[in-house]
Design an enzyme around this catalytic site. Structure first.
Site, PDB file in Angstrom:
ATOM      1  N   LYS A  34      29.084  10.498  42.571  1.00  0.00           N
ATOM      2  CA  LYS A  34      30.171  10.352  43.547  1.00  0.00           C
ATOM      3  C   LYS A  34      31.064  11.577  43.675  1.00  0.00           C
ATOM      4  O   LYS A  34      31.814  11.685  44.632  1.00  0.00           O
ATOM      5  CB  LYS A  34      30.988   9.097  43.248  1.00  0.00           C
ATOM      6  CG  LYS A  34      31.831   9.104  42.011  1.00  0.00           C
ATOM      7  CD  LYS A  34      32.543   7.748  41.937  1.00  0.00           C
ATOM      8  CE  LYS A  34      33.420   7.597  40.738  1.00  0.00           C
ATOM      9  NZ  LYS A  34      34.103   6.316  40.684  1.00  0.00           N
ATOM     10  N   ALA A  45      33.260  15.297  26.383  1.00  0.00           N
ATOM     11  CA  ALA A  45      33.029  14.919  24.982  1.00  0.00           C
ATOM     12  C   ALA A  45      33.263  16.136  24.093  1.00  0.00           C
ATOM     13  O   ALA A  45      32.772  17.229  24.376  1.00  0.00           O
ATOM     14  CB  ALA A  45      31.613  14.388  24.816  1.00  0.00           C
ATOM     15  N   GLY A  48      30.950  15.233  19.342  1.00  0.00           N
ATOM     16  CA  GLY A  48      29.523  15.484  19.277  1.00  0.00           C
ATOM     17  C   GLY A  48      28.685  14.238  19.299  1.00  0.00           C
ATOM     18  O   GLY A  48      29.093  13.197  19.779  1.00  0.00           O
ATOM     19  N   GLU A 114      33.367  12.318  11.252  1.00  0.00           N
ATOM     20  CA  GLU A 114      34.436  11.645  12.006  1.00  0.00           C
ATOM     21  C   GLU A 114      34.728  10.291  11.378  1.00  0.00           C
ATOM     22  O   GLU A 114      34.018   9.850  10.471  1.00  0.00           O
ATOM     23  CB  GLU A 114      34.023  11.484  13.476  1.00  0.00           C
ATOM     24  CG  GLU A 114      33.920  12.819  14.195  1.00  0.00           C
ATOM     25  CD  GLU A 114      33.424  12.707  15.632  1.00  0.00           C
ATOM     26  OE1 GLU A 114      32.932  11.636  16.015  1.00  0.00           O
ATOM     27  OE2 GLU A 114      33.530  13.701  16.347  1.00  0.00           O
ATOM     28  N   ARG A 385      32.935   0.714  18.713  1.00  0.00           N
ATOM     29  CA  ARG A 385      31.939   1.785  18.609  1.00  0.00           C
ATOM     30  C   ARG A 385      32.292   2.779  17.512  1.00  0.00           C
ATOM     31  O   ARG A 385      33.426   3.232  17.404  1.00  0.00           O
ATOM     32  CB  ARG A 385      31.859   2.539  19.937  1.00  0.00           C
ATOM     33  CG  ARG A 385      30.974   3.757  19.899  1.00  0.00           C
ATOM     34  CD  ARG A 385      30.926   4.434  21.243  1.00  0.00           C
ATOM     35  NE  ARG A 385      32.192   5.001  21.616  1.00  0.00           N
ATOM     36  CZ  ARG A 385      32.508   6.283  21.508  1.00  0.00           C
ATOM     37  NH1 ARG A 385      31.646   7.151  21.012  1.00  0.00           N
ATOM     38  NH2 ARG A 385      33.683   6.718  21.906  1.00  0.00           N
ATOM     39  N   LEU A 391      27.095   9.061  22.905  1.00  0.00           N
ATOM     40  CA  LEU A 391      26.135  10.008  23.492  1.00  0.00           C
ATOM     41  C   LEU A 391      24.741   9.676  22.962  1.00  0.00           C
ATOM     42  O   LEU A 391      23.745   9.760  23.688  1.00  0.00           O
ATOM     43  CB  LEU A 391      26.531  11.444  23.132  1.00  0.00           C
ATOM     44  CG  LEU A 391      27.867  11.927  23.720  1.00  0.00           C
ATOM     45  CD1 LEU A 391      28.259  13.294  23.150  1.00  0.00           C
ATOM     46  CD2 LEU A 391      27.798  12.016  25.248  1.00  0.00           C
TER      47      LEU A 391
HETATM   48  P1  FAD Z   1      29.441   9.701  32.603  1.00  0.00           P
HETATM   49  O1  FAD Z   1      29.174  10.959  31.891  1.00  0.00           O
HETATM   50  O2  FAD Z   1      30.850   9.254  32.680  1.00  0.00           O
HETATM   51  O3  FAD Z   1      28.862   9.861  34.063  1.00  0.00           O
HETATM   52  C1  FAD Z   1      29.045   8.856  35.016  1.00  0.00           C
HETATM   53  C2  FAD Z   1      28.389   9.333  36.295  1.00  0.00           C
HETATM   54  O4  FAD Z   1      28.321   8.259  37.217  1.00  0.00           O
HETATM   55  C3  FAD Z   1      29.134  10.442  37.007  1.00  0.00           C
HETATM   56  O5  FAD Z   1      28.173  11.364  37.462  1.00  0.00           O
HETATM   57  C4  FAD Z   1      29.784   9.749  38.188  1.00  0.00           C
HETATM   58  O6  FAD Z   1      29.986  10.570  39.310  1.00  0.00           O
HETATM   59  C5  FAD Z   1      28.745   8.701  38.489  1.00  0.00           C
HETATM   60  N1  FAD Z   1      29.250   7.540  39.211  1.00  0.00           N
HETATM   61  C6  FAD Z   1      30.126   6.595  38.785  1.00  0.00           C
HETATM   62  N2  FAD Z   1      30.317   5.670  39.734  1.00  0.00           N
HETATM   63  C7  FAD Z   1      29.550   6.031  40.785  1.00  0.00           C
HETATM   64  C8  FAD Z   1      29.323   5.485  42.068  1.00  0.00           C
HETATM   65  N3  FAD Z   1      29.935   4.372  42.488  1.00  0.00           N
HETATM   66  N4  FAD Z   1      28.476   6.122  42.903  1.00  0.00           N
HETATM   67  C9  FAD Z   1      27.863   7.267  42.519  1.00  0.00           C
HETATM   68  N5  FAD Z   1      28.045   7.826  41.314  1.00  0.00           N
HETATM   69  C10 FAD Z   1      28.872   7.219  40.459  1.00  0.00           C
HETATM   70  N6  FAD Z   1      31.064  10.084  22.905  1.00  0.00           N
HETATM   71  C11 FAD Z   1      30.382  10.591  21.844  1.00  0.00           C
HETATM   72  O7  FAD Z   1      29.360  10.043  21.449  1.00  0.00           O
HETATM   73  N7  FAD Z   1      30.828  11.733  21.241  1.00  0.00           N
HETATM   74  C12 FAD Z   1      31.955  12.388  21.632  1.00  0.00           C
HETATM   75  O8  FAD Z   1      32.308  13.411  21.072  1.00  0.00           O
HETATM   76  C13 FAD Z   1      32.697  11.848  22.715  1.00  0.00           C
HETATM   77  N8  FAD Z   1      33.847  12.447  23.124  1.00  0.00           N
HETATM   78  C14 FAD Z   1      34.477  11.959  24.243  1.00  0.00           C
HETATM   79  C15 FAD Z   1      35.612  12.632  24.715  1.00  0.00           C
HETATM   80  C16 FAD Z   1      36.237  12.196  25.864  1.00  0.00           C
HETATM   81  C17 FAD Z   1      37.469  12.912  26.365  1.00  0.00           C
HETATM   82  C18 FAD Z   1      35.744  11.064  26.548  1.00  0.00           C
HETATM   83  C19 FAD Z   1      36.422  10.571  27.790  1.00  0.00           C
HETATM   84  C20 FAD Z   1      34.643  10.385  26.065  1.00  0.00           C
HETATM   85  C21 FAD Z   1      34.004  10.825  24.914  1.00  0.00           C
HETATM   86  N9  FAD Z   1      32.868  10.177  24.417  1.00  0.00           N
HETATM   87  C22 FAD Z   1      32.190  10.693  23.342  1.00  0.00           C
HETATM   88  C23 FAD Z   1      32.243   9.092  25.182  1.00  0.00           C
HETATM   89  C24 FAD Z   1      31.078   9.698  25.995  1.00  0.00           C
HETATM   90  O9  FAD Z   1      31.434  10.984  26.451  1.00  0.00           O
HETATM   91  C25 FAD Z   1      30.731   8.841  27.194  1.00  0.00           C
HETATM   92  O10 FAD Z   1      30.588   7.507  26.797  1.00  0.00           O
HETATM   93  C26 FAD Z   1      29.408   9.314  27.796  1.00  0.00           C
HETATM   94  O11 FAD Z   1      29.472  10.680  28.113  1.00  0.00           O
HETATM   95  C27 FAD Z   1      29.105   8.510  29.032  1.00  0.00           C
HETATM   96  O12 FAD Z   1      27.993   9.078  29.666  1.00  0.00           O
HETATM   97  P2  FAD Z   1      27.404   8.382  30.965  1.00  0.00           P
HETATM   98  O13 FAD Z   1      26.242   9.193  31.376  1.00  0.00           O
HETATM   99  O14 FAD Z   1      27.219   6.946  30.684  1.00  0.00           O
HETATM  100  O15 FAD Z   1      28.598   8.475  32.031  1.00  0.00           O
HETATM  101  C1  SIN Z   2      36.180  12.557  19.467  1.00  0.00           C
HETATM  102  O1  SIN Z   2      35.750  13.702  19.519  1.00  0.00           O
HETATM  103  O2  SIN Z   2      37.083  12.165  18.733  1.00  0.00           O
HETATM  104  C2  SIN Z   2      35.567  11.560  20.376  1.00  0.00           C
HETATM  105  C3  SIN Z   2      34.317  11.125  19.772  1.00  0.00           C
HETATM  106  C4  SIN Z   2      33.847   9.865  20.422  1.00  0.00           C
HETATM  107  O3  SIN Z   2      34.468   9.333  21.330  1.00  0.00           O
HETATM  108  O4  SIN Z   2      32.811   9.392  19.963  1.00  0.00           O
END
Ligand code: FAD
Ligand code: SIN
Length: 521
Positions: A34, A45, A48, A114, A385, A391
């Protein structure tokens, strides 16, 4: 316009792109996203991705840590499968071109630790792991001749028998997905995408809350679409609040201070600079997130302060600057030198443990519809979680879903349903008052933060439900007469997700994991 594809992927984060790369050798793949393709939680993220890569650690320990964090309600078989598959999936990420930090001398992966992890097992790329993963996967996907990434295409609804004029309820057997209707955000045209297999990888719903670490695109669209299509959802009461987002009230989303910093020795302190975690858990600052976030929430309520502190000074200047360059630069940009000053922090909505219920192949309750990544609910996380397992879950389930989807397409089971009608937008008028949308969104986020946050009660949930009802009715009325635009669709999805969180929170009559109610103590 009408498009026909073999594999339709909604979302270009780690889950969507991993799936797309796997199925691409078997047919034409279109990835709808989107915003800009790189935008999503993945790129933010920091900490890691958790995996057991060496003998100094063991699968059993990672499994145990995951089950403990999940507070006894994880699906044990899913936990075992995910953790045992992890090393293979990590090696694939490296093959796609993703770089994880390595020890200079031994060339082994440099591993962080972590909260809730009994070992150092977090593969990372400095403190910007997600950016590196997103870069590597996007580059690989863009070079694949069978993958087309279409940006600024907003999936509105998944197409089912309902769109062929049949009555569909949650009791209808054999609900099928034929693709999605999607809004082209540049032209406002609504296109029909028909697919043999559809994967939702739409990420989280952090924007249900006023303070969140998630990007503005995290509006629970996939979950809301499956709710409208009468599919099965689960565990949405388990919203994870990250204990340490940078306190900088004007900034949205809230900037994250990675838990890896606590893994390296940073300590939580109260407003007077005293440690307080000994009052709550023997694992102190490295207790699982639900416990740390509740402790911070309680200390903030007791002191009446809007933030507490993370003291990272003991880590040492060199390690801080080299190991956490993004956080160091960010804090410095607002006048905080983390080598000398404590970091003001507060909890923020961070991750949705629940979502679209899927089996071990990533298949939802709706035929030909898969889900992976944060929008899904696999059973891995249970009530809470474990850090850096998200990830991991995304790559493991993208892989499993891809294997199953390939088999479906190869066997000829998944077929394009050509008789699906186009979207009917007759009689719709342009809504000229954006304030109706922006103000309602703010109201909703405040309601959810104040009444459905880290600590809940029956009264707070009832109050939130009543307030939400009014907002729901007003927004449905607006939606039913308006030409569709992205902010209106997102608002509607946020309302649906809020409703589901409240409903599931009210139904959970036990304090477990991230769900904590004063009436159940
Ligand atoms: P996203 O990466 O959020 O991607 C969602 C996609 O869907 C996007 O491309 C968006 O445009 C698309 N989309 C959504 N709705 C629509 C729609 N209606 N139409 C078309 N496209 C749409 N997890 C870890 O394991 N380790 C970490 O270190 C970690 N650090 C984090 C740090 C932060 C700041 C945040 C916010 C999260 C972190 N997490 C971490 C959690 C992890 O990053 C996410 O859970 C994971 O990246 C989600 O991946 P995803 O592919 O499911 O979604
Ligand atoms: C963090 O780096 O603290 C986020 C890690 C996670 O959401 O798993």
């Amino acid at each position: 316009m009408r498009y026909e594809v073999d594999f339709l992927v909604v979302g270009s984060g780690i889950a969507g792109l991993s799936f797309a790369l796997k199925v691409a050798p078997y047919g034409k793949v279109v990835v709808l996203t989107k915003g800009d393709a790189a935008e999503g939680s993945t790129r933010y993220a920091q900490g890691g991705i958790a995996a057991v890569m060496y003998d100094s650690d063991s699968f059993d320990k990672h499994i145990h840590d995951t089950l403990v964090a999940g507070d006894g309600i994880c699906d044990r078989e899913v936990v075992e499968m995910t953790i045992r598959e992890a090393p293979d999936r990590i090696r694939e990420l490296v093959q796609y071109g993703v770089n994880f930090d390595r020890d200079r001398k031994s060339d082994r992966f440099d591993l962080h630790r972590e909260g809730g992890h009994s070992e150092f097992r977090i593969l990372h790329h400095k403190d910007n792991t997600g950016e590196e993963i997103e870069r590597g996967l996007l580059e690989a996907a863009r070079h694949h001749p069978n993958i087309e990434i279409r940006e600024r295409q907003f999936a509105i609804d998944i197409i089912t028998q309902h769109h062929l004029g049949q009555r569909v309820t949650k009791h209808t057997p054999g609900i099928e997905c034929y693709g999605v209707y999607a809004l082209d955000c540049d032209t406002n045209r609504i296109d029909t995408y028909l697919a043999r297999v559809t994967l939702l990888a739409t990420g989280g719903m952090g924007n249900v809350y006023s303070t969140t670490t998630t990007p503005v695109i995290s509006t629970g669209d996939g979950v809301a679409m499956v709710h409208r299509a009468r599919g099965v959802l689960s565990d949405l009461e388990f919203m994870q609040f990250h204990p340490t987002s940078l306190y900088n009230p004007a900034e949205k989303p809230a900037f994250l201070i990675t838990e890896a910093m606590r893994g390296a020795g940073a300590i939580l302190k109260d407003a007077s600079g005293n440690e307080f975690m000994q009052k709550y858990d023997e694992r102190l600052s490295l207790a699982p997130r639900d416990i740390v976030a509740r402790a911070i929430d309680n200390e903030m309520k007791l002191s009446g302060k809007e933030y507490l502190y993370l003291d990272a000074r003991g880590i040492g200047k060199k390690h801080l600057i080299e190991g956490f360059p993004t956080i160091y630069a960010k804090c410095l940009s607002i006048g905080i030198d983390i080598t000398r000053d404590m970091i003001p922090i507060r909890p923020a909505a961070h991750y949705q443990c629940g979502g679209i219920k899927v089996d071990r192949n990533g298949e939802s309750s709706i035929r030909n519809l898969y889900a992976a990544g944060e929008c899904s609910c696999t059973g891995l996380h249970g009530g809470n979680r474990l850090a850096s397992n998200s990830l991991l879950e995304a790559v493991v389930y993208a892989h499993n879903a891809a294997q199953s989807a390939i088999a479906e397409v190869e066997s000829g089971r998944g077929k394009v349903k050509t008789e699906v009608p186009d979207w009917n937008a007759e009689g719709m008028v342009l809504n000229e008052e954006m304030v109706l949308i922006t103000q309602t969104k703010k109201e909703l986020q405040e309601i959810m933060w104040n009444y459905v946050g880290i600590v809940r009660s029956d009264l707070r949930l009832q109050r939130a439900f009543d307030r939400l009802n009014l907002i729901f009715r007003e927004t449905e009325e607006l939606y039913n007469r308006s030409v569709l635009i992205e902010p209106l669709c997102e608002l509607r999805n946020l309302i649906a997700c809020s409703y589901l969180i409240i409903k599931m929170a009210r139904a959970r009559r036990q304090n477990v994991g991230l769900h904590y109610s004063l009436d159940l103590v």
